[in-house]
Enzyme design. Structure first.
Site, PDB file in Angstrom:
ATOM      1  N   TYR A  42      -8.434 -27.457 -16.762  1.00  0.00           N
ATOM      2  CA  TYR A  42      -8.778 -26.041 -16.902  1.00  0.00           C
ATOM      3  C   TYR A  42      -9.602 -25.587 -15.700  1.00  0.00           C
ATOM      4  CZ  TYR A  42     -11.003 -21.867 -19.069  1.00  0.00           C
ATOM      5  OH  TYR A  42     -11.460 -20.599 -19.349  1.00  0.00           O
ATOM      6  N   SER A  92     -13.228 -18.159 -14.245  1.00  0.00           N
ATOM      7  CA  SER A  92     -14.233 -18.697 -15.165  1.00  0.00           C
ATOM      8  C   SER A  92     -15.373 -19.259 -14.334  1.00  0.00           C
ATOM      9  CB  SER A  92     -13.612 -19.834 -15.985  1.00  0.00           C
ATOM     10  OG  SER A  92     -14.621 -20.578 -16.664  1.00  0.00           O
TER      11      SER A  92
HETATM   12  N1  LIG Z   1     -14.367 -17.074 -23.884  1.00  0.00           N
HETATM   13  C1  LIG Z   1     -14.922 -17.676 -22.856  1.00  0.00           C
HETATM   14  O1  LIG Z   1     -16.055 -18.216 -22.948  1.00  0.00           O
HETATM   15  C2  LIG Z   1     -14.203 -17.706 -21.528  1.00  0.00           C
HETATM   16  C3  LIG Z   1     -14.923 -18.150 -20.405  1.00  0.00           C
HETATM   17  C4  LIG Z   1     -14.301 -18.172 -19.153  1.00  0.00           C
HETATM   18  C5  LIG Z   1     -12.981 -17.759 -19.046  1.00  0.00           C
HETATM   19  N2  LIG Z   1     -12.292 -17.349 -20.154  1.00  0.00           N
HETATM   20  C6  LIG Z   1     -10.901 -16.927 -19.963  1.00  0.00           C
HETATM   21  O2  LIG Z   1     -10.732 -15.639 -20.506  1.00  0.00           O
HETATM   22  C7  LIG Z   1      -9.352 -15.443 -20.790  1.00  0.00           C
HETATM   23  C8  LIG Z   1      -9.232 -14.820 -22.170  1.00  0.00           C
HETATM   24  O3  LIG Z   1      -9.712 -15.728 -23.146  1.00  0.00           O
HETATM   25  P1  LIG Z   1     -10.546 -15.260 -24.433  1.00  0.00           P
HETATM   26  O4  LIG Z   1     -11.868 -15.918 -24.353  1.00  0.00           O
HETATM   27  O5  LIG Z   1     -10.466 -13.813 -24.601  1.00  0.00           O
HETATM   28  O6  LIG Z   1      -9.741 -16.047 -25.586  1.00  0.00           O
HETATM   29  P2  LIG Z   1      -8.867 -15.529 -26.814  1.00  0.00           P
HETATM   30  O7  LIG Z   1      -8.319 -16.748 -27.444  1.00  0.00           O
HETATM   31  O8  LIG Z   1      -9.672 -14.604 -27.657  1.00  0.00           O
HETATM   32  O9  LIG Z   1      -7.714 -14.678 -26.109  1.00  0.00           O
HETATM   33  C9  LIG Z   1      -6.710 -15.297 -25.345  1.00  0.00           C
HETATM   34  C10 LIG Z   1      -5.407 -14.571 -25.584  1.00  0.00           C
HETATM   35  O10 LIG Z   1      -4.398 -15.161 -24.737  1.00  0.00           O
HETATM   36  C11 LIG Z   1      -3.238 -15.330 -25.517  1.00  0.00           C
HETATM   37  N3  LIG Z   1      -2.385 -16.388 -24.973  1.00  0.00           N
HETATM   38  C12 LIG Z   1      -2.581 -17.730 -25.026  1.00  0.00           C
HETATM   39  N4  LIG Z   1      -1.537 -18.364 -24.466  1.00  0.00           N
HETATM   40  C13 LIG Z   1      -0.668 -17.411 -24.053  1.00  0.00           C
HETATM   41  C14 LIG Z   1       0.595 -17.433 -23.425  1.00  0.00           C
HETATM   42  N5  LIG Z   1       1.216 -18.592 -23.122  1.00  0.00           N
HETATM   43  N6  LIG Z   1       1.200 -16.267 -23.138  1.00  0.00           N
HETATM   44  C15 LIG Z   1       0.617 -15.082 -23.467  1.00  0.00           C
HETATM   45  N7  LIG Z   1      -0.566 -15.007 -24.091  1.00  0.00           N
HETATM   46  C16 LIG Z   1      -1.200 -16.147 -24.378  1.00  0.00           C
HETATM   47  C17 LIG Z   1      -3.735 -15.655 -26.919  1.00  0.00           C
HETATM   48  O11 LIG Z   1      -2.743 -15.427 -27.896  1.00  0.00           O
HETATM   49  C18 LIG Z   1      -4.923 -14.715 -27.036  1.00  0.00           C
HETATM   50  O12 LIG Z   1      -4.544 -13.460 -27.563  1.00  0.00           O
HETATM   51  C19 LIG Z   1      -8.700 -16.813 -20.657  1.00  0.00           C
HETATM   52  O13 LIG Z   1      -8.027 -16.873 -19.387  1.00  0.00           O
HETATM   53  C20 LIG Z   1      -9.857 -17.765 -20.661  1.00  0.00           C
HETATM   54  O14 LIG Z   1      -9.575 -18.963 -19.991  1.00  0.00           O
HETATM   55  C21 LIG Z   1     -12.883 -17.299 -21.382  1.00  0.00           C
END
Ligand SMILES: NC(=O)c1ccc[n+]([C@@H]2O[C@H](COP(=O)([O-])OP(=O)(O)OC[C@H]3O[C@@H](n4cnc5c(N)ncnc54)[C@H](O)[C@@H]3O)[C@@H](O)[C@H]2O)c1
Length: 273
Positions: A148, A135
Site C-alpha cells: 500500500y 496517503s
Molecule cells: N481513511 C484513511 O485513514 C486514509 C488515509 C490515507 C489514504 N486514504 C485513501 O483514501 C481513499 C479513500 O478511502 P476511504 O478512507 O474513504 O475509504 P472507504 O472505504 O470509506 O472508501 C473507499 C471507496 O472506494 C471504493 N472502492 C474500493 N475498491 C474499488 C474498486 N476496485 N473500484 C472502484 N471503487 C472501489 C469502495 O467501495 C469505497 O466506496 C483511498 O485511496 C485510501 O487509500 C485513506
C-alpha cells in the site's frame, strides 16, 4: 460556488473521503459522476442528490470501466480516490499476485484515470484539474503495510510526472495525503460488516482522536476541503505537489527540551543548576 458549470468525477465516491468530496463539490455547484464498485452506496447517494450526483458502476482495476466513466462524465475536475487496504504481507512474504493486485487498485487505477481523463480535457481546451488520493504512508514508514505504502508513494511521483506532462494544456495535477481518517476503510479491510461496523467505527474514532498532535479524529470532510481547494481555481497556480492533511501526525514528536517530554535533557536539568 467554485464549481458552478463544472462536471467532476470522483472514484470511490460511494463512501468516506470520496463521498464527502462529491458532496462538497456539489455544494459548490458541480455536477458529479461517482464511480465505485459499491452499487448500493453509489445508487443511494445519487438518489438523494437532486440529480446532481450520478452513479456509474466502475471497478478501477478495469481499464475499460475507467475509460467509460471518464467518457461519460467528460469532466473538468477528476478526483482519483478509490482504494482499499490491499495486501498486508511484509515484502519477504507477499505473493506476486497480491503485489500486483494492490498496485493495480491503488496506483495503476490513478495512472489510467489520468490517461483517460486528460485527452478529453485537452480536446475541450479549457484546462482542467486532477487530484489524486495518496496517503501519509507515501511519506514515511509506520502508517500502512508495504505494498500500500509503495503504491501511494508511486501516486505522489505520478502526480509530479503527470503535472509536468499536462501543464502545457493548463491541466493541473495534485495530490492529497490523508492521515488517519475515520472512514470504512479499516472495517472493510478486516471484513467487519453489518451492525458491528458502527461499533467498530466508534472504537476506531476514539483511537483516531489520540493518534496525532491535533486531538480529534480526522474526518472525511477534512480531506474533501483540501481536494476541493486543489480542484478549484483558488489553486490555479498550484501543480505537481501535495497537501498533507493529518492533524500533524507526520511532524514528529515534541523536541527533547520540552519539559512535558521526558528525555535525556529534562533528566539532566537537575545537574545544570
Ligand atoms: N481513511 C484513511 O485513514 C486514509 C488515509 C490515507 C489514504 N486514504 C485513501 O483514501 C481513499 C479513500 O478511502 P476511504 O478512507 O474513504 O475509504 P472507504 O472505504 O470509506 O472508501 C473507499 C471507496 O472506494 C471504493 N472502492 C474500493 N475498491 C474499488 C474498486 N476496485 N473500484 C472502484 N471503487 C472501489 C469502495 O467501495 C469505497 O466506496 C483511498 O485511496 C485510501 O487509500 C485513506
Amino acid at each position: 460556488m467554485r464549481f458552478t458549470g463544472k462536471r467532476a468525477v470522483v472514484t470511490g465516491g460511494a463512501s468516506g473521503i470520496g463521498k464527502a468530496t462529491a458532496l462538497r463539490l456539489v455544494s459548490e455547484g458541480a455536477e458529479v459522476w461517482i464511480g465505485d464498485i459499491d452499487e448500493n452506496g453509489g445508487r443511494e447517494l445519487a438518489a438523494t442528490s437532486n440529480e446532481r450526483i450520478h452513479f456509474l458502476r466502475t471497478d478501477v482495476t478495469q481499464a475499460a470501466d475507467i475509460e467509460a466513466l471518464m467518457t461519460t462524465a467528460d469532466a473538468h475536475v477528476v478526483f482519483n480516490n478509490a482504494g482499499a487496504g490491499g495486501s498486508r504481507s511484509p515484502i519477504h512474504e507477499i505473493s506476486p499476485e497480491d503485489w500486483d493486485r494492490t498496485q493495480s487498485l491503488l496506483l495503476r487505477s490513478v495512472a489510467l484515470g489520468i490517461r483517460y481523463a486528460a485527452p478529453l480535457m485537452i480536446a475541450r481546451g479549457e484546462g482542467g484539474a486532477i487530484v489524486n488520493t495518496a496517503s501519509i504512508a507515501a511519506l514515511q514508514a509506520g502508517a500502512a503495510p508495504t505494498a500500500y505504502s509503495v503504491a501511494k508513494a508511486g501516486v505522489l511521483h505520478l502526480t509530479t510526472m503527470a503535472a509536468a506532462d499536462l501543464s502545457q494544456f493548463d491541466i493541473r495535477v495534485n495530490a492529497v495525503c490523508p492521515g488517519f481518517i475515520t472512514t470504512n476503510i479499516f472495517t472493510s479491510a478486516l471484513g467487519i460488516a453489518g451492525d458491528k461496523c458502527a461499533v467498530a467505527n466508534g472504537a476506531i474514532g476514539q483511537i483516531a482522536a489520540k493518534a496525532q498532535p491535533l486531538q480529534r479524529a480526522g474526518r472525511a470532510e477534512d480531506i474533501a476541503a483540501a481536494a476541493a481547494y486543489l480542484a478549484s481555481d483558488d489553486a490555479g497556480f498550484v501543480t505537481g505537489t501535495h497537501i498533507t492533511v493529518d492533524g500533524g501526525m507526520t511532524i514528529g514528536p515534541r523536541h527533547g527540551w520540552d519539559p512535558a517530554t521526558p528525555s535525556l535533557f529534562t533528566a539532566l536539568e537537575a545537574f545544570a543548576a
